[in-house]
Structures are given as structure tokens and as C-alpha cells.
Design an enzyme around this catalytic site. Structure first.
Site, PDB file in Angstrom:
ATOM      1  CD  GLU A 289      10.536  14.943  20.923  1.00 13.71           C
ATOM      2  OE1 GLU A 289       9.204  15.027  20.455  1.00 13.71           O
ATOM      3  OE2 GLU A 289      10.880  15.464  22.065  1.00 13.71           O
TER       4      GLU A 289
ATOM      5  CG  ASN B 164       5.888  17.015  19.969  1.00 12.06           C
ATOM      6  OD1 ASN B 164       5.554  15.710  20.169  1.00 12.06           O
ATOM      7  ND2 ASN B 164       7.315  17.210  20.197  1.00 12.06           N
TER       8      ASN B 164
ATOM      9  CG  HIS C 160       6.851  12.628  20.875  1.00 11.31           C
ATOM     10  ND1 HIS C 160       7.433  13.429  21.790  1.00 11.31           N
ATOM     11  CD2 HIS C 160       5.942  12.073  21.816  1.00 11.31           C
ATOM     12  CE1 HIS C 160       6.902  13.290  23.106  1.00 11.31           C
ATOM     13  NE2 HIS C 160       6.376  12.125  23.123  1.00 11.31           N
TER      14      HIS C 160
ATOM     15  CG  ASP D 169      10.100   5.699  24.403  1.00 15.75           C
ATOM     16  OD1 ASP D 169      10.083   5.070  25.389  1.00 15.75           O
ATOM     17  OD2 ASP D 169       9.506   6.505  23.738  1.00 15.75           O
TER      18      ASP D 169
HETATM   19  C1  GLP Z   1       6.776  10.310  26.129  1.00 16.28           C
HETATM   20  C2  GLP Z   1       6.736   8.784  25.705  1.00 16.28           C
HETATM   21  C3  GLP Z   1       5.742   8.494  24.846  1.00 16.28           C
HETATM   22  C4  GLP Z   1       4.304   8.903  25.235  1.00 16.28           C
HETATM   23  C5  GLP Z   1       4.230  10.603  25.795  1.00 16.28           C
HETATM   24  C6  GLP Z   1       3.074  10.916  26.327  1.00 16.28           C
HETATM   25  O1  GLP Z   1       7.138  11.366  25.365  1.00 16.28           O
HETATM   26  N1  GLP Z   1       8.155   8.663  24.888  1.00 16.28           N
HETATM   27  O2  GLP Z   1       5.740   7.122  24.307  1.00 16.28           O
HETATM   28  O3  GLP Z   1       3.139   8.480  24.506  1.00 16.28           O
HETATM   29  O4  GLP Z   1       5.474  10.768  26.563  1.00 16.28           O
HETATM   30  O5  GLP Z   1       3.116  10.666  27.784  1.00 16.28           O
HETATM   31  P1  GLP Z   1       1.753  10.509  28.480  1.00 16.28           P
HETATM   32  O6  GLP Z   1       0.907   9.557  28.432  1.00 16.28           O
HETATM   33  O7  GLP Z   1       2.316  10.625  29.771  1.00 16.28           O
HETATM   34  O8  GLP Z   1       0.969  12.045  28.347  1.00 16.28           O
END
Ligand code: GLP
Length: 252
Positions: free
Chosen positions: A144, A137, A139, A67
Site C-alpha cells: 500500500e 491506488n 499497489h 500475498d
Molecule cells: C489485490 C491483490 C493484488 C491485485 C489487486 C487488484 O489487492 N493483492 O495483487 O493486483 O488486488 O486486483 P484485481 O485484479 O481484482 O483488480
């Protein structure tokens, strides 16, 4: 699903890097799906160390990121492009032409751009190994709650919680993008193998709902239950709310 309970973040990082490295050694032109976020940072560091000290060769590896924030150009410091460059690509030898990250500022029609990203993945032969983190959440990517479990790469509006979670990565004066270009759940489920990394207490509820709860578009990581080759690596904090911890850690 194969759930690996790790003693801590260092072990989680080493084990996940070990799985990726083994896949690259077996198939040097591995098509590797990558994620941003703080969770995979330790894995990226370990892969960089293996490149430096053990000659792990990324020269034929082809990468596809999940993404990018809509509206952020590749040179924006908070873009997925900048993150991947700083945290991974500049430390290994992936050929620049083999790196694919969704464009946050595509010119022309957005739907056409998203279809093109899908087509690039298809033309490369599909993703062999997809790395995932997980949001609070539940995702994956930026899929989402309410994302169709059949969704493909598209624009998705971010929830308030995700915007809050990501605020720490932006300066106070900077506006946080409210939407992203993200691979869909269908895109992710097409990967041949999936590795999901979860670390810290903040992920415990989401992880339990994803692994042990019903498959629901409300917790998009739960869709991974439909995939035949998913490995989940969780540290003790992230695994805290799993009811079958003992079973997962049974060596038999
Ligand atoms: C973002 C990204 C996800 C990632 C998530 C958790 O939303 N789009 O791909 O897994 O954050 O991030 P973190 O690893 O910093 O908790």
C-alpha cells in the site's frame, strides 16, 4: 519498460499466457511469481488450456505467490490459497510441493515467518518471472502507499480503498481482514522479469501514475520504473490515461 497495448481482455490474457508459456518451455523449472485478483484470471484459464491441449508442462515449475490475508487459513474460501487452487492449480500439474503461498495464520513470530518466506525464495534461486496486477491506488502485491521501495516480505495494513475494493469478494456477514502478509517492493524488484497486467477503466489513473509519473512510495507500482525488464500489458480501458499511447503502440 515495455508497454503492450492490447485490444481487449482476451488479447491481454492470451499475450500474458504466451509470455509465461514461452518462459516455461525455455526453462521447465521456471520459478514463477503469481498474483491473485480478477485481472490474471483470463491468463490462468489460457495457461490451463495450453496445459490441456498443448501439453504445457508445469511439473517442474516452482511458484511463489505475492500475498495472503492475515488471519485467513488456507481453507478459507476467500484466501489466496483457495483462490489459487480453484482458479489455477487444480487445472494444471504444478507439483503440490512446488507451490508456495504466504501463510495467513503462521504460528510463532510473524517477522520470523516473513524472513523464512524470503529465504525459501532465495534458496530456490530467486524468481524468474513475476506476475503482477495493480490496485486502484497503484499497489502491487499488498504494498500500500507508504511502503518502502526496499521493503521485503512483511505484514502490511490495508487501506480503506483496498478493503472496499475487496468487499465484493466476501459475503456480507464476513469480516474482511485488515492486513496481509505480502512480498515487499524489494522482493518484487529482485525478480528477473516482471509482467504487470492491467485491465478496466478503474485502473487507468493508477497505471498512468505508475508508468508516467514519478517514482514514489505513494504509488508503489511506480517502483517498477527502476527494474530493467518489465513488460506491462494493458487493455484499452486501462491504458486510457497514458499520454504516450501512440509511442507505445508504434511497431518500430
Ligand atoms: C489485490 C491483490 C493484488 C491485485 C489487486 C487488484 O489487492 N493483492 O495483487 O493486483 O488486488 O486486483 P484485481 O485484479 O481484482 O483488480
Amino acid at each position: 519498460m515495455f508497454v503492450i497495448l492490447c485490444k481487449g481482455y482476451a488479447e491481454l490474457s492470451q499475450q500474458s499466457a504466451g509470455i509465461v508459456a514461452a518462459a516455461i518451455r525455455k526453462r521447465p523449472d521456471l520459478r514463477l511469481g503469481l498474483a491473485t485478483g480478477t485481472t490474471p484470471l483470463g491468463m490462468y484459464r489460457e495457461l490451463a488450456r495450453m496445459h490441456r491441449e498443448e501439453g504445457l508442462d508445469f511439473s517442474r515449475v516452482v511458484t511463489f505467490n505475492l500475498d495472503e490475508y492475515l488471519g485467513l487459513a488456507a481453507d478459507h474460501p476467500q484466501s489466496a490459497h483457495a483462490f489459487m487452487q480453484n482458479e489455477f492449480f487444480k487445472h494444471v500439474n504444478v507439483a503440490p510441493g512446488n507451490i508456495h503461498i504466504p501463510d495467513g495464520t503462521p504460528s510463532g513470530d510473524l517477522d520470523e515467518y516473513c524472513a523464512m518466506y524470503e529465504a525459501i525464495i532465495q534458496r530456490a534461486g530467486g524468481i524468474d518471472v513475476q506476475i503482477l496486477g495493480i490496485g486502484r491506488n497503484g499497489h502491487i502485491g499488498f504494498n500500500e502507499p507508504s511502503s518502502s521501495l526496499a521493503s521485503r516480505t512483511r505484514i502490511k495494513t490495508l487501506t480503506r480503498q483496498t478493503l472496499e475494493d475487496n468487499r465484493r469478494l466476501f459475503q456480507e456477514s464476513q469480516a474482511i481482514p485488515e492486513a496481509a502478509v505480502t512480498m515487499g517492493i524489494g522482493t518484487i524488484l529482485d525478480a528477473r522479469k516482471i509482467l504487470l497486467l492491467a485491465s478496466a477503466t478503474s485502473k487507468a489513473a493508477a497505471l498512468a501514475r505508475s508508468i508516467e509519473g514519478p517514482v514514489t512510495a505513494h504509488v508503489t507500482a511506480s517502483a517498477l520504473q527502476l527494474h530493467r525488464d518489465v513488460t506491462i500489458l494493458a487493455d484499452e480501458q486501462a491504458a486510457a490515461e497514458l499520454s504516450e499511447r501512440e509511442y507505445y503502440s508504434d511497431p518500430a
